[in-house]
Write an enzyme that holds these catalytic residues in place. Structure first.
Site, mmCIF file in Angstrom:
data_model
loop_
_atom_site.group_PDB
_atom_site.id
_atom_site.type_symbol
_atom_site.label_atom_id
_atom_site.label_comp_id
_atom_site.label_asym_id
_atom_site.label_seq_id
_atom_site.Cartn_x
_atom_site.Cartn_y
_atom_site.Cartn_z
ATOM 1 N N THR A 170 -3.345 10.740 -46.548
ATOM 2 C CA THR A 170 -3.709 10.599 -47.946
ATOM 3 C C THR A 170 -4.088 9.145 -48.199
ATOM 4 O O THR A 170 -3.451 8.227 -47.711
ATOM 5 C CB THR A 170 -2.575 11.034 -48.885
ATOM 6 O OG1 THR A 170 -2.312 12.414 -48.676
ATOM 7 C CG2 THR A 170 -2.973 10.851 -50.342
ATOM 8 N N PHE A 220 -4.708 6.218 -50.916
ATOM 9 C CA PHE A 220 -4.313 5.762 -52.243
ATOM 10 C C PHE A 220 -5.110 4.519 -52.615
ATOM 11 O O PHE A 220 -5.518 3.770 -51.737
ATOM 12 C CB PHE A 220 -2.821 5.399 -52.259
ATOM 13 C CG PHE A 220 -1.899 6.567 -52.031
ATOM 14 C CD1 PHE A 220 -1.371 7.261 -53.106
ATOM 15 C CD2 PHE A 220 -1.554 6.964 -50.741
ATOM 16 C CE1 PHE A 220 -0.515 8.337 -52.898
ATOM 17 C CE2 PHE A 220 -0.704 8.039 -50.537
ATOM 18 C CZ PHE A 220 -0.184 8.729 -51.616
#
Lengths: 271, 271
Positions: free
Chosen positions: A173, A175
């Protein structure tokens, strides 16, 4: 004064892990939505905010892309986290007792194959992986398991029934760390938002400026504008720093062809 | 034999409305996930399946894009539905009693501004707008309201406290009707998936083939592949029918440059 970082709460999520990588010293402000993370940094309740942008299995996070369109905040860094989902249950639980798996919809989607392999098991959506772990713990849900990071097991006194249960081995992921100001350290990447007229070749012309300057795009995504489907804006990430003259020259040409143009920031990557 | 259509259930969602537009005569098979809609059509339990692809406020539906990558199904039509969200509550409820708003996360996001305007109100995610309406109805949740289509109010005996509560006046969701076979009616649009080498200009070259043939792109979205972030494939929609020679010639050139290439279908638009 120590810095403050706003994070999508509760404690024990991958967002908290990303915040720790960005600044291990900062004090944490937990927010209940991505909206609130933006809001708290815009209003000065924190110096930085951490928001998820994109996952290697699930794609973009719509709420973040939408808020980037209008926020005055800048992207100060990108942080890429390896996501390892675990199946967490009350201590003493056995795999064969599990009838329900709860988590954030993205986490459930990332473990779709694994959950199917458990047989006759329902799924239920919760606002975050950590809230799923908390619900199992606080409500003493025997027969339910949460998909959440290992850090949530410690936080809520749960047992790790299985680790790395995502369907694909590699799951990351991405960010963004957002701030009102970013300092002027070295930057490897730049993100822009671009509106173009809806006609053949409009995007092609613009990509030509990047190609001829040998600038590599790392992401392109058209998204419907808030007016109607069919009228698109583009989210584009590329390698390079907007403060370099070579890149700045390309951006000036792009801007001249755009119906909308916004530089979200040039930033370093935290691995 | 009447056709059967698989739809993301329960009853009373915008998916059901899309199915009705595609074929009002078909019998409906309600599924509990997008995954199951694909699966039921692939296995011949229904002739067609309706899946959401994209919303004008929220962007792409990740699960659908992911499943399109591997399914043998074809896109037979696209259906665009005007989304009008309503705030539904138990009969006799007043606006000022509402302390919680429940719905599908996308619906909650689309009504973010409106929900904020209600003051001190929590939100809670449910798997669909209709399940939110059903929960208010079945559990007799006084103080809770569901965001759902008007059709769900009739189905579950609820009162419409407010209509058109989405933040933007115009909100559309695009659905695909998928099938093992599609017939050969006229097609206005084509969708493809494309893998390209990660280097400057690769996408630019490919878009040049479309631009020079005067073919208008209506969507482009790079998505991380399931291997790692940074290694991208592209979802591209354009105006034209892959069975036309003019379009076929472009696609042959594109295919020659691609590391992955799949035509999802050429299809008509149902307004």
């Amino acid at each position: 004064v120590k810095g403050r970082i706003s994070i999508l709460g509760p404690r024990g999520t991958f967002s908290e892990e990303a915040a720790r990588r960005f600044d291990p010293e900062a004090s944490k402000v937990f927010c209940s939505s991505i909206d609130e993370v933006f809001d708290s940094v815009e209003k000065g309740k924190a110096e930085h905010g951490i928001v998820p942008v994109e996952n290697s299995l699930e794609g973009s996070v719509a709420a973040t892309l939408q808020l980037l369109l209008t926020t005055p905040l800048r992207i100060c860094a990108e942080i890429v986290i390896d996501v390892k989902h675990c199946l967490l249950a009350l201590p003493g639980s056995r795999m064969e007792d599990i009838r329900e798996v709860i988590s954030h919809p993205h986490a459930l989607a990332q473990c779709r194959g694994y959950i199917k392999s458990l047989g006759d098991v329902r799924t239920r959506n919760l606002p975050s992986t950590a809230e799923a772990a908390r619900e199992v713990s606080v409500k003493r849900l025997r027969g339910s398991a949460a998909i959440a990071p290992r850090i949530a097991a410690e936080l809520y006194g749960l047992t790790v029934l299985a680790e790395g249960v995502q369907d694909e081995g590699r799951n990351q992921t991405r960010f963004f760390a957002l701030g009102r100001e970013c300092g002027d350290g070295e930057a490897e990447k730049t993100s822009i938002i671009l509106g173009l007229e809806d006609r053949p070749g409009a995007l092609y012309k613009v990509l030509g400026y990047f190609a001829r300057a040998n600038i590599n795009l790392t992401k392109i995504e058209s998204r419907p504008t808030r007016k109607s489907l069919g009228d698109y804006i583009f989210y584009i990430d590329f390698e390079g720093d907007a403060r370099e003259e070579r890149v700045g020259a390309v951006l000036r040409k792009v801007r001249a062809r755009a119906t909308f143009f916004k530089v979200l920031g040039s930033y370093a990557r935290i691995g």
